[in-house]
Design a protein around this motif. Structure first.
Motif, mmCIF file in Angstrom:
data_model
loop_
_atom_site.group_PDB
_atom_site.id
_atom_site.type_symbol
_atom_site.label_atom_id
_atom_site.label_comp_id
_atom_site.label_asym_id
_atom_site.label_seq_id
_atom_site.Cartn_x
_atom_site.Cartn_y
_atom_site.Cartn_z
ATOM 1 N N THR A 20 0.523 -0.868 -0.218
ATOM 2 C CA THR A 20 0.001 -0.282 -0.342
ATOM 3 C C THR A 20 0.891 1.343 0.091
ATOM 4 O O THR A 20 0.441 1.776 -0.967
ATOM 5 C CB THR A 20 -1.133 0.445 1.124
ATOM 6 O OG1 THR A 20 -1.350 -1.059 0.864
ATOM 7 C CG2 THR A 20 -1.625 1.038 0.903
ATOM 8 N N ASN A 69 -8.395 6.891 -0.442
ATOM 9 C CA ASN A 69 -7.517 6.325 -1.462
ATOM 10 C C ASN A 69 -7.655 8.280 -2.019
ATOM 11 O O ASN A 69 -8.000 8.687 -2.058
ATOM 12 C CB ASN A 69 -8.867 5.950 -2.049
ATOM 13 C CG ASN A 69 -10.645 6.574 -2.512
ATOM 14 O OD1 ASN A 69 -9.963 7.132 -3.030
ATOM 15 N ND2 ASN A 69 -11.218 5.828 -0.805
ATOM 16 N N ALA A 122 -1.672 0.396 -8.611
ATOM 17 C CA ALA A 122 -1.771 1.268 -8.601
ATOM 18 C C ALA A 122 -2.178 2.262 -9.796
ATOM 19 O O ALA A 122 -3.658 2.972 -10.162
ATOM 20 C CB ALA A 122 -1.637 2.276 -8.038
ATOM 21 N N ASN A 129 -4.775 0.201 -12.514
ATOM 22 C CA ASN A 129 -6.045 -0.521 -12.052
ATOM 23 C C ASN A 129 -6.781 1.432 -11.743
ATOM 24 O O ASN A 129 -8.138 1.058 -11.237
ATOM 25 C CB ASN A 129 -6.860 -0.681 -10.718
ATOM 26 C CG ASN A 129 -6.087 -2.499 -10.624
ATOM 27 O OD1 ASN A 129 -7.192 -3.477 -11.170
ATOM 28 N ND2 ASN A 129 -4.502 -2.874 -10.542
ATOM 29 N N ASP A 161 -5.805 2.603 -2.789
ATOM 30 C CA ASP A 161 -6.470 2.505 -1.432
ATOM 31 C C ASP A 161 -5.556 2.078 -0.320
ATOM 32 O O ASP A 161 -4.919 1.624 -0.274
ATOM 33 C CB ASP A 161 -8.126 1.422 -1.327
ATOM 34 C CG ASP A 161 -8.654 1.982 -0.987
ATOM 35 O OD1 ASP A 161 -9.745 2.594 -0.812
ATOM 36 O OD2 ASP A 161 -8.992 1.786 0.467
ATOM 37 N N THR A 176 -6.842 0.037 2.128
ATOM 38 C CA THR A 176 -6.715 -1.006 2.594
ATOM 39 C C THR A 176 -6.570 -2.281 1.551
ATOM 40 O O THR A 176 -6.575 -3.821 1.645
ATOM 41 C CB THR A 176 -8.392 -1.579 2.653
ATOM 42 O OG1 THR A 176 -9.840 -1.501 1.532
ATOM 43 C CG2 THR A 176 -8.823 -0.585 3.782
ATOM 44 N N MET A 177 -5.926 -2.020 0.338
ATOM 45 C CA MET A 177 -5.578 -2.189 -0.242
ATOM 46 C C MET A 177 -4.701 -3.351 -0.271
ATOM 47 O O MET A 177 -3.929 -4.496 -0.982
ATOM 48 C CB MET A 177 -5.280 -1.836 -2.316
ATOM 49 C CG MET A 177 -3.919 -0.719 -2.341
ATOM 50 S SD MET A 177 -3.393 0.320 -2.967
ATOM 51 C CE MET A 177 -3.665 -0.576 -4.318
#
Length: 305
Positions: free
Chosen positions: A42, A110, A201, A204, A208, A210-211
């Motif tokens: 993350t 995010n 990142a 997509n 985020d 929580t990714m």
């Protein structure tokens, strides 16, 4: 599975191949169970996305994200080596701290990159559809990174690092600086994971907070599946097995989620991961037990003769 879904699966599989290689370095080479990767994945995405939104060149932003992940790995190594905190606990502490740090970096849960330039943007001039171009670019990146990792682990320094994981006492007796190798190993591992986060990142279109949840399990699953299918001590085959394992894992997950007869949903992803890892761990044991029984039968047959 549609062509679009298959290409998307390959794309994610190639990204997580970098995670698998990073996890292999810590778990297999250094014998260091490192959970920092859930946070460094993350972190790489957060730093890269924030930098791109701030107007920084995407390539430089990706390097910044990778370096930040390497720094997180060194913090874990520092906690373990400097203060003798158990490696597992040290990595959990770093991972926990990174959740807040990632939020601070992004300034919000995010960051969107849909309208921002990425490292993939220059390749749009070739006229290929994004689903094809993304896979090609990611394949080249994974190929280059894999080649560099294989070269590094076969250098004198890399061999010394591998010796540390195999037998620390013997390595120390041969004058190898164990602490230095652990620092470099964890920095390299988490740098690769952060690079994967940065690529995720950008492909997509978002980062985020929580990714990164469950990334360590995905990496382990890829390593276990790959080494089960391609068992070898040759570093070239080992790294290839990490890449193959990552892609096969994503294909298996995609097939499971798209099989209507099973009735699984996207929310069942963690369950699928747990089942796949369990099967990958159980199969080698069953195979060895079967071989042992066959050998015992053969020995008993020879003794009867």
């Amino acid at each position: 599975m549609s062509l679009f879904a298959f290409m998307g699966t390959l794309e994610i599989g190639l990204i997580y191949a970098l995670v698998a290689i990073g996890v292999y370095i810590t778990f297999r080479i250094l014998d260091f169970p490192d959970l920092t990767v859930d946070g460094s994945f993350t972190l790489g995405a957060a730093v890269t996305a924030t930098a791109i939104v701030g107007g920084i060149n995407p390539y430089l932003a990706t390097v910044m994200g990778t370096i930040s992940g390497a720094g997180a790995g060194m913090v874990t190594a520092w906690l373990n080596l400097k203060f003798n905190i158990l490696h597992l606990l040290a990595s959990i502490l770093t991972m926990t701290a990174l959740y807040t740090i990632n939020l601070r970096v992004m300034g919000k849960p995010n960051v969107a990159l849909i309208m921002e330039p990425t490292i993939l943007t220059p390749f749009s001039v070739f006229g290929l559809a994004n689903m094809y171009m993304n896979v090609i670019v990611l394949f080249v990146i994974v190929l280059i990174i894999s080649a560099l990792v294989i070269w590094f682990l076969n250098t004198q320094y890399g061999l010394a690092m591998r010796a540390v994981g195999s037998n620390k006492r013997m390595a120390q007796a041969n004058g190898i600086n164990i602490k230095q190798k652990v620092y470099v190993g964890l920095a390299l591992s988490n740098g690769l994971v952060a690079l994967a986060g940065a690529l995720f990142a950008q492909t997509n279109g978002f980062a985020d907070s929580t990714m990164g949840i469950g990334v360590i399990v995905v990496g382990l699953a890829a390593v276990i599946i790959g080494q089960t299918l391609l068992p070898s001590r040759l570093m070239l085959i080992i790294i290839v097995s990490c890449v193959v394992g990552s892609i096969l894992y994503r294909i298996a997950v995609s097939l499971a989620l798209n099989a209507d007869i099973i009735g699984l949903k996207s929310s069942d992803l963690q369950l699928i991961t747990a089942v796949l890892v369990s099967v990958a761990l159980i199969l080698p044991k069953l195979k060895n037990d079967f071989k042992a029984r066959q050998a015992a039968k053969a020995d008993s047959g020879d003794s009867d003769d």
